[in-house]
Design a protein around this motif. Structure first.
Motif, mmCIF file in Angstrom:
data_model
loop_
_atom_site.group_PDB
_atom_site.id
_atom_site.type_symbol
_atom_site.label_atom_id
_atom_site.label_comp_id
_atom_site.label_asym_id
_atom_site.label_seq_id
_atom_site.Cartn_x
_atom_site.Cartn_y
_atom_site.Cartn_z
ATOM 1 N N GLU A 131 0.832 -1.203 0.000
ATOM 2 C CA GLU A 131 0.000 0.000 0.000
ATOM 3 C C GLU A 131 0.868 1.255 0.000
ATOM 4 O OE1 GLU A 131 -3.671 1.906 2.599
ATOM 5 O OE2 GLU A 131 -2.439 0.314 3.453
ATOM 6 N N LYS A 132 1.946 1.247 0.783
ATOM 7 C CA LYS A 132 2.850 2.400 0.837
ATOM 8 C C LYS A 132 3.544 2.602 -0.505
ATOM 9 C CE LYS A 132 6.721 4.212 3.505
ATOM 10 N NZ LYS A 132 7.696 3.897 4.550
ATOM 11 N N LEU A 134 2.402 1.699 -3.484
ATOM 12 C CA LEU A 134 1.417 2.204 -4.446
ATOM 13 C C LEU A 134 1.142 3.693 -4.241
ATOM 14 C CD1 LEU A 134 -1.172 -0.700 -4.614
ATOM 15 C CD2 LEU A 134 0.337 0.068 -6.429
ATOM 16 N N GLN A 135 1.088 4.122 -2.985
ATOM 17 C CA GLN A 135 0.878 5.547 -2.726
ATOM 18 C C GLN A 135 2.069 6.372 -3.204
ATOM 19 O OE1 GLN A 135 0.014 5.624 1.456
ATOM 20 N NE2 GLN A 135 -2.166 5.207 1.156
ATOM 21 N N ASN A 136 3.297 5.840 -3.042
ATOM 22 C CA ASN A 136 4.484 6.541 -3.536
ATOM 23 C C ASN A 136 4.462 6.652 -5.057
ATOM 24 O OD1 ASN A 136 5.552 6.979 -1.014
ATOM 25 N ND2 ASN A 136 6.891 5.193 -1.057
ATOM 26 N N MET A 138 1.791 6.599 -7.059
ATOM 27 C CA MET A 138 0.734 7.531 -7.470
ATOM 28 C C MET A 138 1.116 8.987 -7.200
ATOM 29 S SD MET A 138 -2.867 5.517 -6.726
ATOM 30 C CE MET A 138 -2.818 5.796 -5.005
ATOM 31 N N ALA A 139 1.993 9.211 -6.203
ATOM 32 C CA ALA A 139 2.433 10.572 -5.902
ATOM 33 C C ALA A 139 3.598 10.998 -6.792
ATOM 34 C CB ALA A 139 2.820 10.679 -4.436
#
Length: 199
Positions: A131-132, A134-136, A138-139
């Motif tokens: 999850e971390k 994927l967030q990186n 997307m950012a």
């Protein structure tokens, strides 16, 4: 929305409750009805008249919607019910878990096992890491802790050559077949280097 609950009682107790609700003046011994829970909030006592019964608060396998109608045409949703109070006699078995295994109706028997997919066994740490990452991504960032393996060029060339040699077979030599009509005739000397210049 209204607050509602489902009270499931043994058949004899259900008759007494129905008599009490429909005709309160009929019996004097069933005038009082009480439900109290212990500190854990899951076990308690149901009292009707002078009789005491054990009660348990159980989760249902699905959410049950309740509806009300005023004209027998239009149904109005009044509540979502996810728990049930089960009253049992002392001879009945105590439920093993906090969830009622079956639903309220016979088609929902053993509903959790028959109708719902099992939760996959996932490591929570792996889920958090993915999850971390994927967030990186997307950012606009990159994934942390990427493992990169470098192969040397010589090993790559050797592997590529051996693969190509296996896939390409050597062409077969063509057999020498004389042309039709030339059998028994000497070949023409026009292709040879010895030419006759005496003419």
């Amino acid at each position: 929305m209204e607050e509602q609950f489902i009270l499931r009682v043994p058949p004899a107790v259900a008759e007494r409750i129905e008599r009490l609700l429909n005709d309160p003046a009929s019996s004097s011994e069933d005038k009082s009805m009480d439900l109290s829970f212990s500190e854990d909030g899951r076990t308690g006592k149901f009292i009707i008249g002078n009789d005491h019964f054990s009660a348990s608060l159980l989760d249902l396998p699905t959410v049950v919607e309740s509806y009300k109608t005023y004209d027998d045409n239009v149904l109005i949703k009044t509540a979502d019910i996810g728990q049930m109070i089960m009253v049992r006699e002392d001879s009945d078995n105590i439920p093993e878990s906090l969830e009622h295994r079956h639903g309220l109706t016979p088609p929902m028997r053993d509903a959790r096992r028959r109708r719902f997919r099992r939760e996959p066994d996932l490591n929570p740490e792996v889920v958090r890491r993915v999850e971390k990452d994927l967030q990186n991504i997307m950012a606009g960032g990159t994934v942390e802790n990427i493992g990169i393996e470098m192969a040397e060029q010589d090993e790559y060339d050797e592997n590529a050559r051996s693969a190509s040699k296996k896939s390409i077979a050597a062409p077969l030599a063509k057999p020498v077949v004389p042309e039709a009509g030339l059998i028994g005739v000497e070949p023409d000397g026009s292709d040879s280097d010895d030419t006759d210049d005496s003419i």
